[in-house]
Design an enzyme around this catalytic site. Sequence first.
Site, PDB file in Angstrom:
ATOM      1  N   LYS A   1      -2.682   4.379  -4.103  1.00 16.04           N
ATOM      2  CA  LYS A   1      -2.444   5.655  -4.567  1.00 16.04           C
ATOM      3  C   LYS A   1      -1.414   5.565  -4.116  1.00 16.04           C
ATOM      4  O   LYS A   1      -0.426   6.179  -2.932  1.00 16.04           O
ATOM      5  CB  LYS A   1      -2.983   6.350  -3.749  1.00 16.04           C
ATOM      6  CG  LYS A   1      -4.627   6.355  -3.582  1.00 16.04           C
ATOM      7  CD  LYS A   1      -5.839   7.624  -2.668  1.00 16.04           C
ATOM      8  CE  LYS A   1      -6.821   7.602  -2.271  1.00 16.04           C
ATOM      9  NZ  LYS A   1      -6.835   7.979  -1.282  1.00 16.04           N
TER      10      LYS A   1
ATOM     11  N   MET B   1      -7.391   9.006  10.169  1.00 13.46           N
ATOM     12  CA  MET B   1      -8.140   9.955   9.510  1.00 13.46           C
ATOM     13  C   MET B   1      -9.208  10.481   9.661  1.00 13.46           C
ATOM     14  O   MET B   1     -10.217  11.370   9.068  1.00 13.46           O
ATOM     15  CB  MET B   1      -9.303   8.236   8.503  1.00 13.46           C
ATOM     16  CG  MET B   1      -8.473   7.679   7.669  1.00 13.46           C
ATOM     17  SD  MET B   1      -9.418   6.087   6.762  1.00 13.46           S
ATOM     18  CE  MET B   1      -9.200   5.114   8.863  1.00 13.46           C
TER      19      MET B   1
ATOM     20  N   ASP C   1       0.746  -1.578  -0.289  1.00 17.52           N
ATOM     21  CA  ASP C   1      -0.133   0.217   0.108  1.00 17.52           C
ATOM     22  C   ASP C   1       1.122   1.163   0.184  1.00 17.52           C
ATOM     23  O   ASP C   1       2.032   1.154   0.458  1.00 17.52           O
ATOM     24  CB  ASP C   1      -1.099   0.005   1.233  1.00 17.52           C
ATOM     25  CG  ASP C   1      -1.893  -0.223   1.132  1.00 17.52           C
ATOM     26  OD1 ASP C   1      -2.587  -1.371   0.084  1.00 17.52           O
ATOM     27  OD2 ASP C   1      -2.393  -1.354   2.078  1.00 17.52           O
TER      28      ASP C   1
HETATM   29  C1  SAM Z   1      -6.548   3.317   6.110  1.00 12.96           C
HETATM   30  S1  SAM Z   1      -5.991   4.623   7.951  1.00 12.96           S
HETATM   31  C2  SAM Z   1      -4.549   3.135   8.039  1.00 12.96           C
HETATM   32  C3  SAM Z   1      -3.747   2.596   8.672  1.00 12.96           C
HETATM   33  C4  SAM Z   1      -2.633   1.241   9.540  1.00 12.96           C
HETATM   34  N1  SAM Z   1      -3.872   0.092   9.498  1.00 12.96           N
HETATM   35  C5  SAM Z   1      -2.450   1.623  11.131  1.00 12.96           C
HETATM   36  O1  SAM Z   1      -2.658   0.801  11.993  1.00 12.96           O
HETATM   37  O2  SAM Z   1      -1.668   2.568  12.106  1.00 12.96           O
HETATM   38  C6  SAM Z   1      -5.100   5.888   7.597  1.00 12.96           C
HETATM   39  C7  SAM Z   1      -4.964   5.882   8.828  1.00 12.96           C
HETATM   40  O3  SAM Z   1      -3.981   6.302   9.719  1.00 12.96           O
HETATM   41  C8  SAM Z   1      -3.046   7.397   9.881  1.00 12.96           C
HETATM   42  N2  SAM Z   1      -2.132   7.107   9.529  1.00 12.96           N
HETATM   43  C9  SAM Z   1      -1.190   6.189   8.791  1.00 12.96           C
HETATM   44  N3  SAM Z   1       0.130   6.362   8.946  1.00 12.96           N
HETATM   45  C10 SAM Z   1       0.522   7.318   9.702  1.00 12.96           C
HETATM   46  C11 SAM Z   1       1.523   7.677  10.010  1.00 12.96           C
HETATM   47  N4  SAM Z   1       2.926   7.650   9.407  1.00 12.96           N
HETATM   48  N5  SAM Z   1       1.198   9.063  10.346  1.00 12.96           N
HETATM   49  C12 SAM Z   1       0.313   9.393  10.866  1.00 12.96           C
HETATM   50  N6  SAM Z   1      -0.726   8.614  11.417  1.00 12.96           N
HETATM   51  C13 SAM Z   1      -0.695   7.757  10.184  1.00 12.96           C
HETATM   52  C14 SAM Z   1      -3.874   8.103   9.460  1.00 12.96           C
HETATM   53  O4  SAM Z   1      -4.685   9.097  10.438  1.00 12.96           O
HETATM   54  C15 SAM Z   1      -4.425   7.934   8.058  1.00 12.96           C
HETATM   55  O5  SAM Z   1      -5.375   8.648   7.522  1.00 12.96           O
END
Ligand code: SAM
Length: 250
Positions: free
Chosen positions: A41, A155, A19
């Site tokens: 994306k 998100m 991803d």
């Molecule tokens: C579809 S969710 C995926 C979450 C992921 N599976 C996890 O456990 O962190 C995507 C959201 O996770 C958060 N996110 C994921 N990676 C991040 C990062 N490196 N820093 C801050 N927020 C993050 C943000 O809120 C983003 O919009």
Amino acid sequence: MLTVAAVKALAAAEIVLYDALVGDGILDLAHPNAERICVGKRSGRHSLPQGEINALIAFHARRGKRVVRLKGGDPMVFGRAGEEIEHLDSLGIPVRVIPGVTAALGCAASAGLSLTKRGVSRAVTFVTAHGRDGERFEPDWARLADPQGTLAIYMGREQARAVGQGLTGAGLPAATPVLAVENGCRPDERRYWTTLGRMAEQGVAAGKGPTLLLVGEALRPRNAVDDMVGTADPIDLRALGDLAERLDHD
Ligand SMILES: C[S@@+](CC[C@H](N)C(=O)[O-])C[C@H]1O[C@@H](n2cnc3c(N)ncnc32)[C@H](O)[C@@H]1O
């Protein structure tokens, strides 16, 4: 930030379906001959529809390939892993899930802040402020507005004002600290401090990277809650690759 089990699985992979949220450098840990396929994306493209991703994983697994489905953070937290597992189960394809470091835990760790704190916060809630396929979604603010809890809002950047309004409207003090972490655990990590009241008026100033909102008294910084920006130390992924090789030999 990933587990040793994940590093070993990558080193043994023949196919890696990954991803967009996967941090730079992590793909380099995959076996040099592994085929890397982006299903998220990237460079202006939309991510593949979930059904096509399910079919791709199954296609390669049925060819007898060792497939790694690589996701950002933990696959079981807002990661749609459940849909992929169900599909593979229905085809009788065995699946092993390796936990990851979800954004809430990674972001809190790199900011050096505990999500729970004796006498201050006794619960952590992972919640999304994002509806399915862009639908409007109104969380149950009264249930979330626990003054003795910490919220990790995934998100949530686009909805930051609504989140601030919802939580203050449900009774959380406007002075409650908010830490927005963009690109958490990456070399370009940025942190933005604000308060719920200010977020209700102005949203958060974070850029376009994935951003997590952490809300609660446990996050009160040692200094005043003011707009501060920080950066993280880069993680040496090469050293991690060497470690995986050594572990495979041992
Ligand atoms: C579809 S969710 C995926 C979450 C992921 N599976 C996890 O456990 O962190 C995507 C959201 O996770 C958060 N996110 C994921 N990676 C991040 C990062 N490196 N820093 C801050 N927020 C993050 C943000 O809120 C983003 O919009």
